[in-house]
Design a protein around this motif. Structure first.
Motif, PDB file in Angstrom:
ATOM      1  N   VAL A   6       0.847  -1.196   0.000  1.00 40.75           N
ATOM      2  CA  VAL A   6       0.000   0.000   0.000  1.00 40.75           C
ATOM      3  C   VAL A   6       0.879   1.242   0.000  1.00 40.75           C
ATOM      4  N   VAL A   7       1.940   1.241   0.785  1.00 46.08           N
ATOM      5  CA  VAL A   7       2.869   2.374   0.806  1.00 46.08           C
ATOM      6  C   VAL A   7       3.478   2.559  -0.573  1.00 46.08           C
ATOM      7  N   ARG A   8       3.928   1.474  -1.193  1.00 40.74           N
ATOM      8  CA  ARG A   8       4.571   1.552  -2.515  1.00 40.74           C
ATOM      9  C   ARG A   8       3.617   2.053  -3.597  1.00 40.74           C
ATOM     10  N   VAL A   9       2.383   1.571  -3.590  1.00 38.63           N
ATOM     11  CA  VAL A   9       1.424   1.956  -4.629  1.00 38.63           C
ATOM     12  C   VAL A   9       1.024   3.419  -4.470  1.00 38.63           C
ATOM     13  N   GLY A  10       0.885   3.887  -3.244  1.00 38.09           N
ATOM     14  CA  GLY A  10       0.581   5.297  -3.009  1.00 38.09           C
ATOM     15  C   GLY A  10      -0.903   5.581  -2.884  1.00 38.09           C
ATOM     16  N   GLU A  11      -1.275   6.808  -3.190  1.00 38.12           N
ATOM     17  CA  GLU A  11      -2.627   7.308  -2.950  1.00 38.12           C
ATOM     18  C   GLU A  11      -3.726   6.518  -3.662  1.00 38.12           C
ATOM     19  N   ASP A  12      -3.471   5.990  -4.812  1.00 36.06           N
ATOM     20  CA  ASP A  12      -4.492   5.264  -5.560  1.00 36.06           C
ATOM     21  C   ASP A  12      -4.402   3.764  -5.334  1.00 36.06           C
ATOM     22  N   ALA A  13      -4.090   3.369  -4.106  1.00 36.11           N
ATOM     23  CA  ALA A  13      -3.916   1.948  -3.801  1.00 36.11           C
ATOM     24  C   ALA A  13      -5.275   1.278  -3.632  1.00 36.11           C
ATOM     25  N   TYR A  14      -5.527   0.302  -4.470  1.00 38.27           N
ATOM     26  CA  TYR A  14      -6.703  -0.561  -4.306  1.00 38.27           C
ATOM     27  C   TYR A  14      -6.250  -1.980  -4.615  1.00 38.27           C
ATOM     28  N   GLY A  15      -7.121  -2.934  -4.463  1.00 37.60           N
ATOM     29  CA  GLY A  15      -6.766  -4.345  -4.498  1.00 37.60           C
ATOM     30  C   GLY A  15      -5.854  -4.803  -5.615  1.00 37.60           C
ATOM     31  N   VAL A  16      -6.206  -4.504  -6.852  1.00 37.94           N
ATOM     32  CA  VAL A  16      -5.450  -5.035  -7.994  1.00 37.94           C
ATOM     33  C   VAL A  16      -4.004  -4.528  -8.030  1.00 37.94           C
ATOM     34  N   LYS A  62     -19.852   0.328 -10.401  1.00 37.97           N
ATOM     35  CA  LYS A  62     -19.297   0.059  -9.069  1.00 37.97           C
ATOM     36  C   LYS A  62     -18.138   1.003  -8.788  1.00 37.97           C
ATOM     37  N   ALA A  63     -17.941   1.291  -7.516  1.00 39.91           N
ATOM     38  CA  ALA A  63     -16.846   2.158  -7.088  1.00 39.91           C
ATOM     39  C   ALA A  63     -15.698   1.316  -6.542  1.00 39.91           C
ATOM     40  N   LYS A  64     -14.486   1.852  -6.656  1.00 43.42           N
ATOM     41  CA  LYS A  64     -13.311   1.196  -6.083  1.00 43.42           C
ATOM     42  C   LYS A  64     -13.149   1.637  -4.636  1.00 43.42           C
ATOM     43  N   LYS A  65     -12.564   0.762  -3.831  1.00 43.60           N
ATOM     44  CA  LYS A  65     -12.227   1.090  -2.455  1.00 43.60           C
ATOM     45  C   LYS A  65     -10.721   1.328  -2.422  1.00 43.60           C
ATOM     46  N   TYR A  66     -10.331   2.558  -2.092  1.00 42.54           N
ATOM     47  CA  TYR A  66      -8.930   2.953  -2.053  1.00 42.54           C
ATOM     48  C   TYR A  66      -8.407   2.899  -0.618  1.00 42.54           C
TER      49      TYR A  66
END
Length: 99
Positions: A6-16, A62-66
């Motif tokens: 999650v830290v690496r992906v940053g602000e737009d972190a979601y499951g995939v 559907k909305a993504k959960k960030y």
């Protein structure tokens, strides 16, 4: 691993993208259900926080959960790193081994 991803992906972190990041660094398949289960546990402990994005037509409305790491999550990650380094030190069986 999920917290660090999650830290690496940053602000737009979601499951995939979180699963992809772990897969890329680990070199093995990561199941999306496992990632979401870990995210739920991390959120219940206050280590990550989530927000729901806007629904998109590409996702059938559907909305993504960030997710983002909380200050508590960063403190816990740093503490885990310090503990692992302490445990690693002084183990000749693990020093200088091939990766």
């Amino acid at each position: 691993m999920v917290l660090l991803a999650v830290v690496r992906v940053g602000e737009d972190a979601y499951g995939v993208p979180i699963a992809r990041e772990i897969q890329k660094k680990r070199g093995r398949e990561v199941f999306l259900g496992s990632v979401y289960a870990a995210l739920a546990r991390l959120e219940s402990k206050g280590l990550v926080a989530s927000r729901i994005g806007d629904p998109t037509s590409a996702r059938g409305g559907k909305a993504k959960k960030y997710f983002r790491v909380t200050a508590k999550g960063l403190r816990e990650a740093r503490e885990a790193q310090r503990t692992l380094v302490k445990l690693w030190r002084g183990l000749p069986e693990l020093q200088g081994g091939a990766v």
